[in-house]
Design a protein around this motif. Structure first.
Motif, short mmCIF file in Angstrom:
data_model
loop_
_atom_site.label_atom_id
_atom_site.label_comp_id
_atom_site.label_asym_id
_atom_site.label_seq_id
_atom_site.Cartn_x
_atom_site.Cartn_y
_atom_site.Cartn_z
N MET A 193 11.24 -3.17 1.60
CA MET A 193 9.80 -3.33 1.87
C MET A 193 9.12 -1.98 1.69
SD MET A 193 7.99 -5.08 5.16
CE MET A 193 8.61 -3.81 6.25
N GLU A 194 7.95 -1.96 1.15
CA GLU A 194 7.23 -0.72 0.84
C GLU A 194 7.00 0.12 2.09
OE1 GLU A 194 5.63 1.83 -2.00
OE2 GLU A 194 6.58 -0.09 -2.33
N VAL A 195 6.84 -0.53 3.24
CA VAL A 195 6.56 0.20 4.48
C VAL A 195 7.76 1.04 4.89
CG1 VAL A 195 5.91 -0.08 6.89
CG2 VAL A 195 4.97 -1.61 5.18
N ASN A 196 9.00 0.60 4.54
CA ASN A 196 10.22 1.30 4.94
C ASN A 196 10.63 2.38 3.94
OD1 ASN A 196 10.38 -0.42 7.12
ND2 ASN A 196 11.63 -1.92 6.04
N LYS A 220 6.58 -7.85 -2.43
CA LYS A 220 5.65 -6.72 -2.41
C LYS A 220 4.20 -7.20 -2.58
CE LYS A 220 8.92 -3.27 -4.16
NZ LYS A 220 9.21 -2.31 -5.27
N THR A 221 4.02 -8.20 -3.44
CA THR A 221 2.67 -8.72 -3.66
C THR A 221 2.11 -9.35 -2.39
OG1 THR A 221 3.24 -9.17 -5.98
CG2 THR A 221 1.29 -10.28 -5.07
N ILE A 222 2.92 -10.11 -1.67
CA ILE A 222 2.45 -10.75 -0.43
C ILE A 222 2.12 -9.69 0.62
CG2 ILE A 222 3.17 -12.19 1.52
CD1 ILE A 222 2.43 -13.79 -0.88
N LEU A 223 3.00 -8.69 0.79
CA LEU A 223 2.78 -7.67 1.82
C LEU A 223 1.58 -6.78 1.51
CD1 LEU A 223 6.48 -6.65 2.54
CD2 LEU A 223 5.02 -8.13 3.89
N SER A 224 1.25 -6.64 0.23
CA SER A 224 0.10 -5.80 -0.13
C SER A 224 -1.23 -6.46 0.18
CB SER A 224 0.16 -5.45 -1.63
OG SER A 224 0.03 -6.63 -2.41
N GLN A 232 -10.73 -2.38 3.62
CA GLN A 232 -9.64 -2.66 2.71
C GLN A 232 -9.35 -1.47 1.80
OE1 GLN A 232 -10.38 -6.25 0.53
NE2 GLN A 232 -10.39 -7.57 2.36
N ARG A 233 -10.39 -0.82 1.31
CA ARG A 233 -10.17 0.34 0.45
C ARG A 233 -9.50 1.48 1.22
NH1 ARG A 233 -15.29 3.33 -2.13
NH2 ARG A 233 -15.63 3.74 0.10
N SER A 234 -9.94 1.72 2.44
CA SER A 234 -9.32 2.78 3.26
C SER A 234 -7.87 2.47 3.55
CB SER A 234 -10.11 2.93 4.56
OG SER A 234 -9.51 3.89 5.40
N PHE A 235 -7.57 1.17 3.83
CA PHE A 235 -6.19 0.79 4.11
C PHE A 235 -5.30 1.00 2.89
CE2 PHE A 235 -2.95 -2.60 4.03
CZ PHE A 235 -2.23 -2.24 5.16
N ARG A 236 -5.77 0.60 1.72
CA ARG A 236 -4.97 0.77 0.50
C ARG A 236 -4.79 2.25 0.15
NH1 ARG A 236 -7.59 -3.97 -3.43
NH2 ARG A 236 -7.05 -5.75 -2.04
N MET A 237 -5.81 3.07 0.35
CA MET A 237 -5.67 4.50 0.07
C MET A 237 -4.67 5.15 1.03
SD MET A 237 -9.68 5.48 -0.67
CE MET A 237 -9.33 7.23 -0.85
N THR A 238 -4.68 4.71 2.28
CA THR A 238 -3.72 5.25 3.25
C THR A 238 -2.30 4.87 2.87
OG1 THR A 238 -5.39 5.10 4.98
CG2 THR A 238 -3.10 5.33 5.69
N GLN A 239 -2.09 3.62 2.43
CA GLN A 239 -0.76 3.21 2.01
C GLN A 239 -0.29 4.00 0.79
OE1 GLN A 239 -0.79 -1.07 1.46
NE2 GLN A 239 0.40 -1.33 3.34
N ALA A 240 -1.19 4.19 -0.19
CA ALA A 240 -0.80 4.91 -1.40
C ALA A 240 -0.60 6.40 -1.14
CB ALA A 240 -1.85 4.71 -2.48
N GLY A 270 4.13 13.88 2.36
CA GLY A 270 4.01 13.57 0.94
C GLY A 270 5.00 12.55 0.44
N PHE A 271 5.89 12.04 1.29
CA PHE A 271 6.84 11.03 0.84
C PHE A 271 6.11 9.73 0.58
CE2 PHE A 271 9.62 13.83 3.40
CZ PHE A 271 10.51 14.19 2.40
N GLY A 272 6.46 9.08 -0.55
CA GLY A 272 5.88 7.80 -0.88
C GLY A 272 4.50 7.86 -1.51
N TYR A 273 4.04 9.03 -1.93
CA TYR A 273 2.71 9.13 -2.54
C TYR A 273 2.73 8.50 -3.92
CZ TYR A 273 -1.38 11.18 -4.80
OH TYR A 273 -2.54 11.37 -5.48
N ASP A 274 1.80 7.60 -4.16
CA ASP A 274 1.68 6.91 -5.45
C ASP A 274 0.28 7.19 -6.00
OD1 ASP A 274 1.53 5.15 -7.60
OD2 ASP A 274 2.81 3.67 -6.60
#
Length: 391
Positions: free
Chosen positions: A1-4, A101-105, A344-352, A358-362
Motif C-alpha cells: 500500500m502506498e501509505v506503507n 492503489k487506484t481505490i486508495l487514492s 483534495q488538492r492539499s491532501f494529494r500534494m501532501t501524499q506526493a 524526503g522518502f516517498g517524494y513523487d
C-alpha cells in the motif's frame, strides 16, 4: 500500500545497516518486513544479496569445521529458505496491485471509490458495490492494501446508500460520520448534566455507575445527595402543590389537555399553508420545473414551474427577490465545492510530498496535484466572487 512505502524504506535502511555490521539474520528479517509492507525492486534485489551472503557464510562455516552435509539436507534447507521468502508476500497480479492503489487514492470521494457519478441511483450503487466487493476481498485479492481498499469500498456503500449521509457528503464532501461525531458528543454532554451544578461533585466512579447501571453503596449515596440538592427539593415541592391543586380544581383535566390542543391547532394551520413551502425554482430541470430562466445580474440558469411562477414573473420586485435568492444559493454551493477541491488538492500534494525526510517524494504526482482543476473556484472568480471569503 502506498501509505506503507515510507515505513518499508525505513526497514530496508535498517536491514542494510545490519548487513554492514555482520548481522545477516537481522538483515534478512527487516528485508522481508520491508517487502511485506511495500514491495519494491530495491528491496527484492537486496533480499537476494542477503540470501547469497547468508548461504555463502553457512557454506564457508561448514567447510571450515570439516562437516560433511548430506545433499538431501542441503536441498531441504534451500527449499525452506525459498518458501520462507515467498510466504512473506501473497500472490497477486500487477493489475490487482494497480487497482488497489487506484481505490486508495480516491480518499473520501466515495463516488470515485465506487466509480459512480453524483446522479447515480440506488440500484447502481448496490450493483457497483457487489462488483468491487468481490474484486477487492482479501481472499480474492492478495495485493498489499487490499484489506484497506475493501474497507473503503464498504464505507463508501454505507454512506451513499443512506439518503441522509449521502446528502451531507454531497454538501461538504468527506466522511459525514466523522463530522457528526463532535455534535453527538456535545449533545451527550449536555444530556447527562455537563456544564456545572451537582455534576461537579461527581467522581469518575459515580459517572460509571450512572451510565452503566452499577449498584452498591456509591450509587445509593449519589442518589441521596441528588435528592438533597436544592433543585430537586424545589421540584418536589412544586409537584406536591400541583397535585394538591389538581384535586381541588375541576378544570385540572382541561389544563392538562391544553398543550395537546395547541399542537393540534398548529398542525391544522401548517396544513393550510403547506402550499407556500413548495420551492419556486430548481437548478435541474424536471417534469414540473420545465421552464428555463437566467438571473438578470449574474446570468445564473434555473428552472421554474410555468404556471406557479407566472405571478412572480409579472411583479418586478418579487422577481428580483427570487433571483437574488437564486444567486446567493448558487454562490454558496460553489463555495462549498471550492473548499472541497482545495482540501483534495492539499491532501494529494501532501501524499506526493512524502515524509519529512524526503522518502516517498513523487515529483510527477506532486505537479499533477498542484495543477488539479479547480472548476468551482474558477467559476466563482468568473462571477466576481473571492473563493477565500466564507459566504
Amino acid at each position: 500500500m502506498e501509505v506503507n512505502k515510507d515505513e518499508a524504506l525505513r526497514c530496508l535502511l535498517i536491514a542494510k545497516n545490519h548487513l554492514a555490521s555482520g548481522n545477516k539474520a537481522g538483515a534478512l528479517k527487516f528485508t522481508n518486513k520491508s517487502i511485506g509492507l511495500y514491495p519494491t525492486d530495491q528491496a527484492k534485489a537486496f533480499l537476494a544479496q542477503v540470501q547469497t551472503a547468508t548461504s555463502s557464510s553457512s557454506s564457508s562455516t561448514a567447510k571450515s569445521t570439516g562437516a560433511n552435509v548430506h545433499p538431501s539436507r542441503q536441498s531441504s534447507t534451500s527449499s525452506t529458505t525459498t518458501s520462507t521468502a515467498s510466504s512473506t508476500e501473497k500472490k497477486h497480479t500487477p493489475e490487482q496491485a494497480k487497482a488497489v492503489k487506484t481505490i486508495l487514492s480516491c480518499g473520501t470521494d466515495y463516488y470515485k471509490v465506487l466509480s459512480l457519478t453524483k446522479s447515480c441511483t440506488e440500484v447502481e450503487i448496490k450493483k457497483s458495490y457487489r462488483k468491487l466487493a468481490l474484486q477487492f476481498h482479501p481472499d480474492k485479492n492478495g495485493a498489499p492494501g487490499a484489506d484497506e481498499a475493501f474497507k473503503l469500498i464498504s464505507k463508501a456503500f454505507t454512506v451513499l446508500s443512506d439518503p441522509q449521509k449521502r446528502a451531507v457528503h454531497d454538501a461538504g464532501g468527506g466522511d459525514p460520520e466523522m463530522r457528526s461525531s463532535s455534535a453527538s458528543s456535545t449533545r451527550q454532554y449536555r444530556q447527562y448534566g455537563g456544564g456545572g451544578g451537582m455534576t461537579e461533585e461527581m467522581t469518575a466512579e459515580d459517572l460509571f455507575d450512572l451510565f452503566f447501571g452499577g449498584g452498591g453503596m456509591r450509587q445509593q449515596q449519589y442518589r441521596r445527595q441528588q435528592f438533597r440538592h436544592p433543585f430537586f427539593t424545589a421540584t418536589r415541592q412544586q409537584q406536591a402543590r400541583q397535585h394538591q391543586h389538581q384535586h381541588q380544581s375541576p378544570l385540572a383535566g382541561w389544563v392538562q389537555a391544553l398543550p395537546i390542543l395547541v399542537l393540534l391547532l398548529y398542525a391544522v394551520v401548517s396544513a393550510l399553508f403547506s402550499q407556500e413551502s413548495t420551492p419556486l425554482y430548481q437548478f435541474q430541470p424536471s417534469t414540473d420545473y420545465s421552464q428555463a430562466r437566467k438571473t438578470l445580474d449574474l446570468k445564473i440558469p434555473y428552472y421554474v414551474n410555468p404556471s406557479a411562477f407566472t405571478p412572480v414573473a409579472n411583479e418586478n420586485y418579487k422577481l428580483r427577490r427570487v433571483e437574488r435568492q437564486v444567486e446567493n444559493e448558487y454562490i454558496n454551493g460553489l463555495n462549498i465545492h471550492c473548499q472541497n477541491e482545495r482540501r483534495q488538492r492539499s491532501f494529494r500534494m501532501t501524499q506526493a510530498r512524502g515524509s519529512v525526510f524526503g522518502f516517498g517524494y513523487d515529483k510527477a504526482k506532486y505537479e499533477q496535484a498542484r495543477k488539479m482543476p479547480m472548476k468551482s473556484c474558477d467559476e466563482m472568480k468568473k462571477l466576481g466572487y473571492n473563493p477565500d471569503y466564507i459566504y
